[in-house]
Design an enzyme around this catalytic site. Structure first.
Site, short mmCIF file in Angstrom:
data_model
loop_
_atom_site.label_atom_id
_atom_site.label_comp_id
_atom_site.label_asym_id
_atom_site.label_seq_id
_atom_site.Cartn_x
_atom_site.Cartn_y
_atom_site.Cartn_z
N LYS A 151 19.79 8.28 44.04
CA LYS A 151 20.06 7.86 43.09
C LYS A 151 21.21 6.80 43.21
O LYS A 151 21.79 6.49 41.92
CB LYS A 151 20.74 9.12 42.58
CG LYS A 151 21.68 9.85 41.62
CD LYS A 151 21.12 10.78 40.82
CE LYS A 151 22.70 11.19 41.88
NZ LYS A 151 21.99 12.96 40.53
N THR A 153 28.72 21.32 46.36
CA THR A 153 29.39 20.52 46.47
C THR A 153 30.49 21.10 47.62
O THR A 153 31.03 20.15 47.91
CB THR A 153 29.85 20.19 45.01
OG1 THR A 153 30.43 21.32 44.60
CG2 THR A 153 29.02 19.57 44.33
N ASN A 156 33.57 21.61 33.29
CA ASN A 156 33.90 21.35 34.29
C ASN A 156 32.84 20.26 34.29
O ASN A 156 32.41 20.64 34.68
CB ASN A 156 34.13 22.67 35.52
CG ASN A 156 34.44 22.24 36.86
OD1 ASN A 156 34.67 21.28 36.87
ND2 ASN A 156 32.94 22.19 37.57
N LYS A 171 19.66 -29.16 42.36
CA LYS A 171 20.67 -27.69 43.12
C LYS A 171 20.92 -28.85 44.26
O LYS A 171 20.70 -29.83 44.35
CB LYS A 171 18.62 -27.23 43.59
CG LYS A 171 18.81 -26.14 44.81
CD LYS A 171 18.92 -27.22 46.12
CE LYS A 171 17.40 -27.10 46.70
NZ LYS A 171 17.30 -28.16 48.15
N HIS A 181 15.80 -35.24 30.58
CA HIS A 181 14.23 -34.98 30.61
C HIS A 181 13.61 -34.84 31.78
O HIS A 181 13.05 -35.70 32.39
CB HIS A 181 13.46 -35.47 29.65
CG HIS A 181 14.17 -36.12 28.47
ND1 HIS A 181 14.69 -36.11 27.41
CD2 HIS A 181 14.15 -37.88 28.35
CE1 HIS A 181 14.88 -36.63 26.61
NE2 HIS A 181 14.79 -37.72 26.88
#
Length: 453
Positions: A20, A77, A165, A347, A359
């Site tokens: 997560k 926790t 909290n 590049k 172009h």
């Protein structure tokens, strides 16, 4: 000060194999945002508690100033903070943060630690219109914090409390260690709650102090993709608002994404649906058209970037014109007043002052001088299947349309290359180079037709 960041949770509601805390917000992991904020407080010890996906989390945020503790089993926790204790300075206070709460301001945390002082216990709280799902702050008759009750353990009366909290606390480390060792898990979750240490602190004679953030969103966490999307929009709104305050013109602040840092000079204008990633600098009077993506680039003063242009790892000088539909890849360096037009890709190449490729062109591994015209359909043939080679075009060269330059090759100053030429040998200064081709015409030619079925 010690800072502990809890990042061991599984995040089941994310429905993802990715831990997560590694889900991205504004282009970097949730946990990285928390670490960046923590660093501004200059902790002596910064510890991340990992568990689910521990190796991936370590790899994502590894740094010399970050230590890791492991919570093998997710037992709450309080248990998580216990795993970090051996890595902390017992004589300094410890601030506990959460790896899935990415938007807390450093100033909010600073205010909490200052309020608690060196030996106090501080809790960051917030008052919500709908406190459902959060632990409630229970206060005594004098208004002092008496305890924190989790939602599943709260009485009907306690569920009416709006002050909740956030989970963010600061406490004296040595005493916190003793309180955590005494925690019990006789609750609805069967976990060791960090919040239960509040009652122990009060019993030890400490007054638990509280502060609140300026905005509710500072304490919002991520438990689902919906919440992640909500926080992304909050963050992007904050970024856009800061740009507007700084004088940047945004065609629509709701249609801008900054996934890194964006520094803008005076009178910068940004159209809709633009994405900025990594570190991007826009100098004075830069104009960005709609639907552009710019990553790790510096754009010089007065440059115009037209619609659908993609820029990555490039340096662009002043008063250049890019796009629409141009692409600058890493190593591209465009000098002042250069033009790179529609469907042109550059590049690892330098385009000199005033040079133009307007172009349908590929310029790779090249050094192009000043005032060079690159005709439509020009290709630098830089790759033989194993190696890359450079093309060098000196100042004031005219390259006609549909030219192929087979590297390694040099075209010297002032040369002219006729349209449709393949150049595989060096061209002398002021020379005209062309491939002899015979044009044949046949009169009365009848074009083949399809047979009717």
């Amino acid at each position: 000060m010690n800072i502990v960041i809890l990042a061991a949770g599984t995040g089941k509601r994310m429905r993802s194999a990715l831990p997560k805390v590694l889900h991205p917000l504004a282009g970097q992991p949730l946990l990285a945002h928390v670490i960046d904020t923590a660093r501004t407080l200059k902790p002596t010890h910064l510890v991340v508690v990992v568990g689910h996906g521990a190796e991936a989390v370590r790899k994502a945020v590894a740094a010399p100033d970050v230590q890791f503790a492991v919570q093998e089993q997710q037992l709450g926790t309080g248990h998580a903070v216990q795993q970090a204790l051996p890595l902390l300075d017992p004589s300094a206070p410890t601030l506990v943060l959460y790896g899935d709460v990415p938007l807390t301001r450093a100033g909010t945390l600073q205010a909490l630690t200052e309020r608690a002082g060196q030996g106090g216990y501080g809790v960051l709280t917030v008052t919500l219109a709908d406190p459902s799902g959060y632990g409630r702050i229970v206060r005594d008759a004098q208004g002092k914090v008496a305890r924190i009750v989790e939602q599943k353990d709260a009485t009907p009366e306690q569920l009416e409390i709006a002050e909740i909290n956030t989970g963010i606390i600061v406490a004296p480390t040595e005493r916190l260690g003793r309180w955590l060792a005494a925690l019990k898990n006789d609750n609805a979750q069967g976990e060791f709650y960090l919040t239960d240490a509040v009652e122990m602190a009060i019993e030890a004679g400490l007054e638990v102090v509280t502060t609140q953030p300026e905005d509710e969103w500072e304490t919002l966490g991520v438990n689902s993709k919906q919440q992640l999307a909500e926080l992304e929009r909050i963050h992007q709104h904050n970024v856009a608002d800061a740009l507007l305050v700084a004088g940047v013109t945004l065609a629509d602040p709701a249609r801008l994404d900054v996934r890194g840092t964006l520094e803008c000079g005076r009178d910068v204008s940004i159209d809709v649906n633009c994405v900025f990633e990594g570190r991007v600098t826009l100098a004075d009077n830069v104009t960005i058209g709609p639907n552009c993506v710019i990553r790790d680039a510096n754009i010089g003063a007065g440059t115009r970037v037209d619609a659908f242009t993609h820029i990555e790892g490039a340096e662009v000088g002043a008063n250049a014109v890019l796009g629409p539909y141009a692409r600058l890849r890493p190593g591209a360096s465009l000098h002042d007043e250069s033009h790179v037009g529609n469907f042109v890709e550059v590049k690892n190449a330098v385009l000199g002052r005033g040079s133009k490729a307007n172009h349908l062109t590929y310029i790779g591994d090249s050094d192009i001088g000043a005032r060079v015209n690159i005709g439509a359909g020009t290709i630098t043939c830089n790759y033989d299947g194993a190696n890359k080679f450079r093309t060098i075009i000196e100042d004031d060269v005219f390259v006609g349309s549909d030219t192929q330059l087979v590297a390694p090759v040099r075209v010297k100053r002032g040369a002219t290359i006729a349209a449709g030429t393949t150049v595989w040998k060096d061209v002398e200064a002021d020379a005209l180079v062309l491939n002899d081709k015979t044009q044949t015409s046949k009169t009365g030619y009848v074009r083949p037709t399809k047979k009717k079925s």
